[in-house]
Design an enzyme around this catalytic site. Structure first.
Site, PDB file in Angstrom:
ATOM      1  N   LEU A 109      39.438  32.283  47.669  1.00 38.80           N
ATOM      2  CA  LEU A 109      38.704  32.828  48.808  1.00 38.80           C
ATOM      3  C   LEU A 109      37.323  32.181  48.921  1.00 38.80           C
ATOM      4  CD1 LEU A 109      39.851  36.488  48.275  1.00 38.80           C
ATOM      5  CD2 LEU A 109      40.260  35.183  50.349  1.00 38.80           C
ATOM      6  N   VAL A 169      42.156  34.121  40.052  1.00 34.38           N
ATOM      7  CA  VAL A 169      42.589  32.934  40.788  1.00 34.38           C
ATOM      8  C   VAL A 169      42.304  33.106  42.276  1.00 34.38           C
ATOM      9  CG1 VAL A 169      44.580  31.527  41.453  1.00 34.38           C
ATOM     10  CG2 VAL A 169      44.321  32.266  39.082  1.00 34.38           C
ATOM     11  N   CYS A 170      42.656  34.263  42.821  1.00 37.25           N
ATOM     12  CA  CYS A 170      42.430  34.510  44.249  1.00 37.25           C
ATOM     13  C   CYS A 170      40.942  34.492  44.584  1.00 37.25           C
ATOM     14  CB  CYS A 170      43.043  35.843  44.659  1.00 37.25           C
ATOM     15  SG  CYS A 170      44.845  35.897  44.540  1.00 37.25           S
ATOM     16  N   THR A 171      40.113  34.966  43.674  1.00 39.82           N
ATOM     17  CA  THR A 171      38.670  34.947  43.898  1.00 39.82           C
ATOM     18  C   THR A 171      38.180  33.524  44.122  1.00 39.82           C
ATOM     19  OG1 THR A 171      38.322  36.976  42.623  1.00 39.82           O
ATOM     20  CG2 THR A 171      36.435  35.502  42.848  1.00 39.82           C
TER      21      THR A 171
END
Length: 211
Positions: free
Chosen positions: A47, A42-44
């Site tokens: 960003l 999810v964070c990928t």
């Protein structure tokens, strides 16, 4: 009411080198957003999307910095994965918060949490967004679970509202977007309200005001 943004970064490494947080902000607005672990899917996506929004942040005089609980060396490897999978170029720094200094000072994790080998689930609460003004005050904070990706279009909208209301005695109604009607705050005198209504340009865009 705003609270001061902790200035924790005098000797904190980032993927853009060592920075002093308040000096790095300068006269800009800033977004600090945190991640529980490198290489989380999810964070990928977040960003990658934020890197594509650089023109939007530049138009709002806003700098972006991320923070994750792994060292900078791991961030550099993650950046390669982000750029490959999200078809982007990472253009903002990531803090190496492997000692949990940032996470603790911003109350994202228990103050007694120990650095060292930790899973993303151990750091599940480190999914926050802090919007910070040029006065180094935290203007807004949003917290997300690991399972829900952050909506950065909404974060841009919040920045627009904060910048407008920071400079003028107005408030923004539900679902407001830049350029739409806003509200004169009720504590103004009639004369002050009339003067406020006379503004035609309240940021980069024309905004009409309703009493």
């Amino acid at each position: 009411e705003s609270s001061a943004a902790s200035d924790v970064y005098k000797r904190q490494d980032t993927t853009h080198g060592e920075i002093h947080f308040h000096e790095w902000i300068g006269e800009s607005w800033a977004i600090l957003f945190s991640h529980p672990k490198d290489f989380t899917p999810v964070c990928t996506t977040e960003l990658g999307y934020v890197s594509k929004l650089k023109p939007e942040f530049d138009n709002r005089n806003t700098k972006v910095i991320g923070s994750s609980t792994d060292p900078v060396e791991d961030h550099q490897k993650w950046i390669g994965d982000i750029e490959e999978t999200q078809s982007c170029t990472m253009n903002f720094p990531l803090i190496g918060d492997d000692e949990l200094k940032v996470s603790k000072l911003y109350d994202m994790i228990h103050p007694n949490a120990n650095p060292g080998p930790r899973t993303a689930q151990d750091n599940a609460t480190i999914r926050s967004v802090f919007i910070i003004g040029p006065d180094k005050q935290v203007k807004a904070m949003l917290i997300y679970p690991m399972s829900a990706g952050r909506n950065f279009d909404e974060i841009l909208r919040v920045i627009d509202a904060l910048q407008l209301t920071d400079n003028h005695a107005v408030a923004t109604p539900v679902n407001w977007k830049d350029g739409e009607d806003c509200i004169v705050v009720p504590n103004l005198s009639d004369e002050e309200a009339e003067a406020t209504v006379s503004y035609t340009h309240l940021r980069a865009h024309e905004t009409s005001l309703h009493l």
